[in-house]
Design a protein around this motif. Structure first.
Motif, mmCIF file in Angstrom:
data_model
loop_
_atom_site.group_PDB
_atom_site.id
_atom_site.type_symbol
_atom_site.label_atom_id
_atom_site.label_comp_id
_atom_site.label_asym_id
_atom_site.label_seq_id
_atom_site.Cartn_x
_atom_site.Cartn_y
_atom_site.Cartn_z
ATOM 1 N N ARG A 196 29.076 25.250 32.218
ATOM 2 C CA ARG A 196 27.899 25.674 33.241
ATOM 3 C C ARG A 196 28.586 25.948 34.635
ATOM 4 N N VAL A 197 29.512 24.976 35.170
ATOM 5 C CA VAL A 197 30.203 25.387 36.175
ATOM 6 C C VAL A 197 30.842 26.778 36.230
ATOM 7 N N ALA A 198 31.420 26.944 35.238
ATOM 8 C CA ALA A 198 32.158 28.410 35.307
ATOM 9 C C ALA A 198 31.216 29.632 35.282
ATOM 10 N N ASP A 199 29.983 29.211 34.564
ATOM 11 C CA ASP A 199 29.116 30.419 34.580
ATOM 12 C C ASP A 199 28.556 30.548 36.015
ATOM 13 N N GLN A 200 27.873 29.517 36.655
ATOM 14 C CA GLN A 200 27.372 29.470 37.791
ATOM 15 C C GLN A 200 28.570 30.261 38.904
ATOM 16 N N LEU A 201 29.792 29.704 38.541
ATOM 17 C CA LEU A 201 30.916 30.288 39.633
ATOM 18 C C LEU A 201 31.089 31.885 39.356
ATOM 19 N N GLN A 202 30.720 32.322 38.206
ATOM 20 C CA GLN A 202 31.059 33.688 37.766
ATOM 21 C C GLN A 202 29.893 34.521 38.640
ATOM 22 N N VAL B 215 35.118 33.471 34.068
ATOM 23 C CA VAL B 215 35.670 32.222 35.030
ATOM 24 C C VAL B 215 35.882 30.923 34.000
ATOM 25 N N THR B 216 37.170 30.328 34.042
ATOM 26 C CA THR B 216 37.131 29.284 33.525
ATOM 27 C C THR B 216 37.692 28.121 34.323
ATOM 28 N N ASP C 110 39.013 18.818 35.039
ATOM 29 C CA ASP C 110 38.742 17.856 36.255
ATOM 30 C C ASP C 110 38.075 18.697 37.063
ATOM 31 N N LEU C 111 37.722 19.788 37.068
ATOM 32 C CA LEU C 111 37.146 20.879 38.012
ATOM 33 C C LEU C 111 37.748 21.093 39.243
ATOM 34 N N GLY C 112 38.941 21.007 39.148
ATOM 35 C CA GLY C 112 40.107 21.197 40.322
ATOM 36 C C GLY C 112 40.572 22.634 40.516
ATOM 37 N N TYR C 113 40.683 23.212 39.407
ATOM 38 C CA TYR C 113 40.972 24.818 39.672
ATOM 39 C C TYR C 113 40.130 25.524 38.734
ATOM 40 N N SER C 114 39.871 26.671 39.337
ATOM 41 C CA SER C 114 39.080 27.842 38.245
ATOM 42 C C SER C 114 40.044 28.997 38.390
ATOM 43 N N ASP C 115 40.189 29.635 37.305
ATOM 44 C CA ASP C 115 40.766 30.855 37.124
ATOM 45 C C ASP C 115 39.692 31.993 37.031
ATOM 46 N N VAL C 116 39.675 32.756 37.686
ATOM 47 C CA VAL C 116 38.776 33.848 38.069
ATOM 48 C C VAL C 116 39.397 35.255 37.649
ATOM 49 N N TYR C 117 38.823 35.641 36.415
ATOM 50 C CA TYR C 117 39.352 36.947 35.993
ATOM 51 C C TYR C 117 38.340 38.216 36.360
ATOM 52 N N VAL C 118 39.076 39.188 36.953
ATOM 53 C CA VAL C 118 38.659 40.341 37.420
ATOM 54 C C VAL C 118 38.899 41.633 36.768
ATOM 55 N N VAL D 96 34.405 21.631 45.098
ATOM 56 C CA VAL D 96 34.470 23.070 44.625
ATOM 57 C C VAL D 96 35.613 23.309 44.342
ATOM 58 N N PRO D 97 36.136 23.925 43.137
ATOM 59 C CA PRO D 97 37.191 24.261 42.587
ATOM 60 C C PRO D 97 38.333 25.251 43.235
ATOM 61 N N GLU D 98 39.210 25.140 43.327
ATOM 62 C CA GLU D 98 40.264 26.138 43.807
ATOM 63 C C GLU D 98 40.356 27.479 43.138
ATOM 64 N N LEU D 99 40.215 28.782 44.029
ATOM 65 C CA LEU D 99 40.000 29.810 42.947
ATOM 66 C C LEU D 99 41.414 30.331 42.933
ATOM 67 N N ARG D 100 41.684 31.015 41.859
ATOM 68 C CA ARG D 100 42.851 31.649 41.181
ATOM 69 C C ARG D 100 42.331 32.795 40.790
ATOM 70 N N PHE D 101 42.761 33.918 41.245
ATOM 71 C CA PHE D 101 42.407 35.399 40.611
ATOM 72 C C PHE D 101 43.416 35.966 39.793
ATOM 73 N N HIS D 102 42.902 36.529 38.758
ATOM 74 C CA HIS D 102 43.511 37.267 37.645
ATOM 75 C C HIS D 102 43.027 38.436 37.377
ATOM 76 N N PHE D 103 44.168 39.326 36.936
ATOM 77 C CA PHE D 103 43.703 40.470 36.412
ATOM 78 C C PHE D 103 43.328 40.621 34.990
ATOM 79 N N ASP D 104 42.100 40.973 34.538
ATOM 80 C CA ASP D 104 41.664 40.747 33.144
ATOM 81 C C ASP D 104 41.874 41.995 32.338
#
Length: 138
Positions: free
Chosen positions: A9-15, A39-40, A44-52, A90-98
């Motif tokens: 749910r947090v990942a969906d909202q972050l996305q 977004v995953t 522990d909600l510490g990190y989020s991997d954001v795929y763009v 709020v999780p730390e954001l880490r960006f990755h190319f999808d």
């Protein structure tokens, strides 16, 4: 049992929030048309991997440059998310190319090419069969 985990749910909202924030709030001219494809979030909600994905940008240099811009804007984006979503941390954001979208396009074009060559081969074989039959009837 719960249908969805909290991390999902947090990942969906972050996305959703990141898609809007990146489009409207990040004012860096080097940033191209960015789409948040997924977004995953860690358990522990510490990190989020954001795929763009980047619209029309397939060059490794441009991809790297866009990821650097997003990395620099991560603190700003995180603070904006904190204002919009009610979370203790709020999780730390880490960006990755999808690469899955690009890979999917490549596979789709390979399949289309194979189908086209297969049809051409079948039509030429049918044409050969028809000419052989007309020679036999003479």
């Amino acid at each position: 049992m719960r249908e969805f985990k909290r991390t999902d749910r947090v990942a969906d909202q972050l996305q959703k929030e990141l898609a809007v924030l990146i489009q409207r709030e990040v004012k860096d001219p080097r940033l191209g048309m960015v789409t948040v494809s997924g977004v995953t979030v860690s358990r522990d909600l510490g990190y989020s991997d954001v795929y763009v994905t980047l619209l029309g940008e397939q060059e490794p240099e441009r991809i790297k440059e866009n990821l650097q811009v997003l990395k620099r804007a991560a603190g700003f984006l995180r603070s904006q998310i904190a204002k919009r979503i009610k979370l203790r941390h709020v999780p730390e954001l880490r960006f990755h190319f999808d690469e899955s979208v690009v890979r999917g396009q490549q596979l789709s074009s390979l399949i289309d090419e194979a189908v086209t060559t297969d049809r051409a081969r079948n039509q030429s074989e049918e044409g050969d069969d028809a000419s052989e039959q007309s020679e036999e009837t003479r």
